[in-house]
Structures are given as structure tokens and as C-alpha cells.
Design a protein around this motif. Sequence first.
Motif, PDB file in Angstrom:
ATOM      1  N   ASP A  99     -41.284  16.400  49.692  1.00  0.00           N
ATOM      2  CA  ASP A  99     -41.844  17.468  48.854  1.00  0.00           C
ATOM      3  C   ASP A  99     -41.287  17.380  47.432  1.00  0.00           C
ATOM      4  O   ASP A  99     -42.025  17.471  46.445  1.00  0.00           O
ATOM      5  N   GLU A 100     -39.994  17.194  47.328  1.00  0.00           N
ATOM      6  CA  GLU A 100     -39.367  17.095  46.005  1.00  0.00           C
ATOM      7  C   GLU A 100     -39.858  15.856  45.253  1.00  0.00           C
ATOM      8  O   GLU A 100     -40.096  15.914  44.042  1.00  0.00           O
ATOM      9  N   ALA A 101     -40.017  14.748  45.959  1.00  0.00           N
ATOM     10  CA  ALA A 101     -40.484  13.517  45.326  1.00  0.00           C
ATOM     11  C   ALA A 101     -41.919  13.665  44.820  1.00  0.00           C
ATOM     12  O   ALA A 101     -42.268  13.193  43.724  1.00  0.00           O
ATOM     13  N   LEU A 102     -42.770  14.341  45.608  1.00  0.00           N
ATOM     14  CA  LEU A 102     -44.154  14.537  45.196  1.00  0.00           C
ATOM     15  C   LEU A 102     -44.248  15.510  44.025  1.00  0.00           C
ATOM     16  O   LEU A 102     -45.130  15.379  43.165  1.00  0.00           O
ATOM     17  N   ALA A 103     -43.339  16.482  43.974  1.00  0.00           N
ATOM     18  CA  ALA A 103     -43.290  17.387  42.829  1.00  0.00           C
ATOM     19  C   ALA A 103     -42.951  16.619  41.556  1.00  0.00           C
ATOM     20  O   ALA A 103     -43.518  16.864  40.482  1.00  0.00           O
ATOM     21  N   GLU A 104     -42.033  15.684  41.674  1.00  0.00           N
ATOM     22  CA  GLU A 104     -41.667  14.850  40.525  1.00  0.00           C
ATOM     23  C   GLU A 104     -42.838  13.968  40.085  1.00  0.00           C
ATOM     24  O   GLU A 104     -43.078  13.791  38.883  1.00  0.00           O
ATOM     25  N   LEU A 105     -43.575  13.426  41.055  1.00  0.00           N
ATOM     26  CA  LEU A 105     -44.716  12.585  40.718  1.00  0.00           C
ATOM     27  C   LEU A 105     -45.772  13.355  39.936  1.00  0.00           C
ATOM     28  O   LEU A 105     -46.434  12.801  39.049  1.00  0.00           O
ATOM     29  N   ALA A 106     -45.945  14.625  40.273  1.00  0.00           N
ATOM     30  CA  ALA A 106     -46.944  15.450  39.588  1.00  0.00           C
ATOM     31  C   ALA A 106     -46.657  15.566  38.094  1.00  0.00           C
ATOM     32  O   ALA A 106     -47.561  15.845  37.298  1.00  0.00           O
ATOM     33  N   GLU A 107     -45.381  15.343  37.723  1.00  0.00           N
ATOM     34  CA  GLU A 107     -44.975  15.423  36.313  1.00  0.00           C
ATOM     35  C   GLU A 107     -44.731  14.042  35.707  1.00  0.00           C
ATOM     36  O   GLU A 107     -44.348  13.943  34.538  1.00  0.00           O
ATOM     37  N   ASP A 108     -44.947  13.003  36.480  1.00  0.00           N
ATOM     38  CA  ASP A 108     -44.684  11.640  36.029  1.00  0.00           C
ATOM     39  C   ASP A 108     -45.884  11.112  35.227  1.00  0.00           C
ATOM     40  O   ASP A 108     -46.984  10.977  35.770  1.00  0.00           O
ATOM     41  N   PRO A 109     -45.706  10.802  33.942  1.00  0.00           N
ATOM     42  CA  PRO A 109     -46.832  10.345  33.110  1.00  0.00           C
ATOM     43  C   PRO A 109     -47.511   9.086  33.644  1.00  0.00           C
ATOM     44  O   PRO A 109     -48.741   8.956  33.544  1.00  0.00           O
TER      45      PRO A 109
END
Length: 351
Positions: free
Chosen positions: A298-308
Amino acid sequence: MMKKITSVTKKIGLLLTGLAAASLLLAGCGAGQQTERSAEGAQSAEGSSGGYPQRAIEYVVPYAAGGGVDLVARAVAEKLSEKWGQPVNVVNKPGGGGATGAQYALKQAQPDGYTVMANVVSLGSMMTAGYTNPPVKAEDQIFVSRIVQDVPAFTVKSDAQWQSFEEFSEWVKANPENLTWTTSGVAGFSSFAVAEWLNEIGVDISKTRMIVTKGTAESIPLVAGGNAVLAVHPVSEVSAMAEAGKLKILAVSGEERSPYFPDVPTAREQGIENLSAFWWTGVSMAKGTPDEVVQKWDEALAELAEDPDFTAKLETLKLQPSYLNQQQYQQFLQKETDYYTELASKLGLRK
């Protein structure tokens, strides 16, 4: 006489005590069987040291390669392989409208976090709504995160006679028996998108004809070749054929026009309101998967959502990021499932 009654009472008490003990023993055995898989999963996920992941992860896509679910999964897998230093391998297991791969990932594989599933609306809320006893149930899985979303595109062959969705809808009202439309099955995304639209314009869906296909790869050529009138798929899945001039998108059913087809008006702009169905995909895991593994994803996917880099990749796929964390995902799914269940029951689609 009193002694006899007392003796009988004692015997009954001993009998009941024995039955209770036997019941507890049987219950303990059942609970042990239910928790055995979870315990094995937790032990495997912990590993000897260093935490999760310590080896390759199998990312199951319950559909053939090339569709929207598959493309998103591959984009996620690439980024997480880099992040975690372990391979995240996409494995396609199509069949049964997604049920084959889902049952493998959620019921057959160990719940240790080394097998995860690419979920999608048709395996989530729509599957539950479409069947009284669905082959894939919400209680079989942990909904980890939603990743992206897309809007339905109402698509006909490029030289079709209709120039607008409004004109097409009027034709369907007058000729419902001539409407053929593609879908992957009762719980398919297209089924609910079409059902919602027909309900809104007052057409009995039973007077139209559903053509069941294996997915977009089969559906789109049928429409492009004139062997079916309508296909309703996410924008991302029809874009290539539309851009090549082999399909015509009459409308998208979103609040706003698709940024990838800004010249195509929404259904609402053409006088057809209340179309709310949309496509999404996310990640699910088997019940019993350790909480720390679920949280890590979940945390990794949250980071991906903000990854340019990741969002740029989604743009090339003509998809929009739409992250929901585990709690938000669960709440969203409950509301969506209630809506689709009511719609399916009303229209006689529930099997």
C-alpha cells in the motif's frame, strides 16, 4: 425415588460434559485448518532476516497480455522491482472471465505476499453484483490499493451511420433488437456500462443481443469489422484503433471529456445523464497475508501515485492515476457494489 433422579441427573451431566468437550476438540481442529495457511504465509513472508521481499514476487494478471489490467501491472512491476531489488514478475492466467487467475492467486497460492493479484472492477464490485454465488468473492481477498481509473468509451465502427451518441441512442430506442454489443460476460465491465446506459434511455436490455468475447482483443475487431454494433471499453483499450481510424468513439461517460480525446463529447453533453460506471484496477492479496506485507504494498503504491516517471508512463497508456489506500478502497468498493447489485437486480442481470 430422589436418589434415582439424582443419579440420572449426574449421568446426563456427564454426557453433556463429554459432548461439549468433543465439540471443542472438533472446533479446534477446524480452526487449525483455517489458520494453517495463514500461519505458513506469515512464516514464509518473515523469512530468516531482512524482511519482505526476499525473493521474486508473482504478480498475477487474470487476463491475457495487452489489456489495460496487464499494462498497468507491468508498469507497477517494473517500478517495484527497482525499488525492492527483487523481481516482480507479471504472470498472465486468463480464463473464466478472470476467475481462473483470481482463484489461483487468492485460494491456491500461499498467502505470503509472494503471489499478488491485479484486481479490476469486473472482478470486484461487478462480480459480486452479477452473481448470487460469485466464483470470486470479496471475502476471499484483501483489497490493498486502487491504482488507476479510466472512463468508458462507447465505440462503433469508423464508417457507422451515427455521428453522435444522442443520434445512436435514438436509433437504439427505435431498433433495440438490432443492437448487438460485446462483453466478457455477465459480470463484465461492458455489461454494466451498457446496462446503465440502456436503463437511462428506457430500453429493455433483454431485447438487445449480448455477444460474449474473451476480452478487448476479440471484441474490438468484431466491431471494427461490422460483426457487432457496439463495444464499450475503457478509453485506453480503444485508443489505438480509434487513432488508426478503424473505430469511432461516440461518447465517453465521465464528468469531463477524456484528455486523450478532447474532441469527443461526454454522454451528458449529448443529453444522456446519470452514467457513472467507470473502469479501475488495483491490487488484491489472499486473506491471511501478513499485515506488514499488505502495508508495504500500500505504501509503495502510494509513492508510485506521486512518482513523475510512473504517472508519465500512465499517460502513454492513456490512463489516469487514481490511488486509494486500503481503507478508502474498501469504503469505495462497498458503495460501488451496492449500486451495481441494485442495478443488476432491477434489470434481471443477476445470475
